[in-house]
Write an enzyme that holds these catalytic residues in place. Structure first.
Site, PDB file in Angstrom:
ATOM      1  N   HIS A   1       0.838  -1.212   0.000  1.00 45.29           N
ATOM      2  CA  HIS A   1       0.000   0.000   0.000  1.00 45.29           C
ATOM      3  C   HIS A   1       0.870   1.260   0.000  1.00 45.29           C
ATOM      4  O   HIS A   1       0.546   2.261   0.642  1.00 45.29           O
ATOM      5  CB  HIS A   1      -0.937   0.000   1.213  1.00 45.29           C
ATOM      6  CG  HIS A   1      -2.245   0.681   0.969  1.00 45.29           C
ATOM      7  ND1 HIS A   1      -3.366   0.019   0.549  1.00 45.29           N
ATOM      8  CD2 HIS A   1      -2.628   1.984   1.080  1.00 45.29           C
ATOM      9  CE1 HIS A   1      -4.370   0.872   0.427  1.00 45.29           C
ATOM     10  NE2 HIS A   1      -3.946   2.078   0.739  1.00 45.29           N
TER      11      HIS A   1
ATOM     12  N   ARG B   1       1.955   2.853   3.375  1.00 40.99           N
ATOM     13  CA  ARG B   1       1.053   3.761   4.090  1.00 40.99           C
ATOM     14  C   ARG B   1       0.153   3.050   5.098  1.00 40.99           C
ATOM     15  O   ARG B   1      -0.712   3.672   5.701  1.00 40.99           O
ATOM     16  CB  ARG B   1       0.188   4.517   3.070  1.00 40.99           C
ATOM     17  CG  ARG B   1       1.015   5.449   2.204  1.00 40.99           C
ATOM     18  CD  ARG B   1       0.193   6.060   1.092  1.00 40.99           C
ATOM     19  NE  ARG B   1      -0.915   6.864   1.563  1.00 40.99           N
ATOM     20  CZ  ARG B   1      -0.804   8.099   2.049  1.00 40.99           C
ATOM     21  NH1 ARG B   1       0.384   8.674   2.146  1.00 40.99           N
ATOM     22  NH2 ARG B   1      -1.875   8.762   2.432  1.00 40.99           N
TER      23      ARG B   1
ATOM     24  N   VAL C   1       8.170   2.036  -8.012  1.00 38.23           N
ATOM     25  CA  VAL C   1       8.595   2.123  -9.412  1.00 38.23           C
ATOM     26  C   VAL C   1       8.755   3.588  -9.801  1.00 38.23           C
ATOM     27  O   VAL C   1       7.819   4.376  -9.692  1.00 38.23           O
ATOM     28  CB  VAL C   1       7.581   1.434 -10.340  1.00 38.23           C
ATOM     29  CG1 VAL C   1       7.994   1.610 -11.806  1.00 38.23           C
ATOM     30  CG2 VAL C   1       7.460  -0.045 -10.001  1.00 38.23           C
TER      31      VAL C   1
END
Length: 338
Positions: A236, A239, A270
């Protein structure tokens, strides 16, 4: 419009929620949630970047590859590159609100399509979040993928039906959103799911069902056994839980066992076409990109996002050319220096 101009414009609109740092690595924004940072120490966000940076490529220029092919088929859709826009919501409390949720989702879906790929949309405590994304998908002939928070089964299925009516390509749940306190505070509880509950959701729709937020082989195997069409290996964006490993660290364990059996998408840190190639070499079928998509849209709208994806595609092609990779559909692991 060039990428530097897009970043400059985005920096003005996103301050102080995102500094648009020269390298988006989670250091400056650590702990800024709400905001664009990673939870707690920011370790999980930074781990995604560090895990990718540790991987090195073998330079190779004696081969027959002249025109690398970056196209791939995902959920029956031909994409010009194996990269899609990650589902992100909260333009007001995470990004300052200079771009509204409606506009953001419209630009993500449209800009992704302009670049020959797909945008994913998210869900949140404010009903407008999911609704905005669904409207954007509707207005673009269903060319988008909605991801739903791990609400109660009835609430998820209700939103699956909305996705079906919109003509969405696929639908899924970001199961790692189970710890979001903001959802509970606003009377919309989220929680982990049992294997049986996952199977129920899979059987509730004819659309390909995606489970986003898988970080262990054990849970990847559960998803596969329950009939899930695709998993997203993701923490996530760092987070949700502090001190998780980076996605590139756990991805090989999963792809070694499940490559070819289930679609495997990687999401975490990325920042370049080279990063995309690394994750494909580790066994991913495609990747998602999050925070840089926010910068692209805030700084240049759908045109900014198209430009960003084109830059990623060009970097990917160059990296393929310099490692002897003919197609993104078959990226050998031996291009990696181990």
């Amino acid at each position: 419009m060039n990428w530097q101009e897009v970043k400059k414009a985005a920096k003005e609109k996103l301050k102080p929620y995102c500094r648009v740092c020269p390298v988006c690595n989670g250091i400056v924004c650590a702990g800024e949630v709400p905001g664009m940072g990673g939870v707690g120490t920011g370790s999980s966000f930074k781990a995604n970047i560090e895990a990718l940076n540790k991987i090195k490529l073998n330079l190779s220029t004696i081969h027959d590859v002249k025109e690398p092919n970056t196209s791939v088929e995902i959920f029956g859709q031909m994409l010009s590159l194996p990269v899609m826009a990650a589902p992100i919501t909260g333009t007001t409390y995470n990004m300052g609100g200079a771009v509204t949720e409606d506009v953001y989702t419209q630009e993500v879906i449209a800009g992704s399509l302009m670049a020959g790929t797909l945008g994913w949309i998210g869900d949140g405590a404010d009903p407008l979040m999911y609704g905005s994304g669904i409207n954007a998908i509707k207005q673009n002939n269903g060319k988008g993928i909605p991801i739903i928070k791990p609400r109660t089964q009835d609430e998820i299925i209700k939103r699956i039906r909305i996705a079906e009516e919109a003509g969405a390509i696929a639908v899924g749940v970001d199961i790692d959103g189970a710890g979001l306190i903001t959802m509970a505070l606003k009377g919309q509880p989220v929680s982990p799911k049992s294997p049986k509950e996952i199977e129920e959701l899979v059987k509730a729709t004819k659309l390909p069902f995606i489970l986003k937020g898988i970080m262990t082989l054990r849970e990847a195997e559960i998803a596969y056994n329950m009939g899930v069409a695709a998993i997203v290996v993701s923490n996530h964006g760092g987070r949700i839980l502090d001190h998780t490993p980076g996605v590139a660290e756990v991805l090989p364990e999963i792809t070694e066992k499940l490559k070819g059996k289930i679609t495997i998408i990687a999401d975490g840190g990325v920042r370049s076409g080279v990063d995309v190639l690394k994750l494909l070499a580790l066994g991913a079928d495609a990747v998602l990109i999050g925070r840089p998509v926010v910068v692209a849209v805030f700084g240049g709208g759908k045109e900014g996002l198209k430009l960003y994806f084109e830059n990623i595609k060009n970097e990917l092609k160059q990296a393929m050319l310099l490692t002897g990779v003919a197609s993104v559909k078959n990226v050998p692991q031996n291009i990696l220096r181990v």
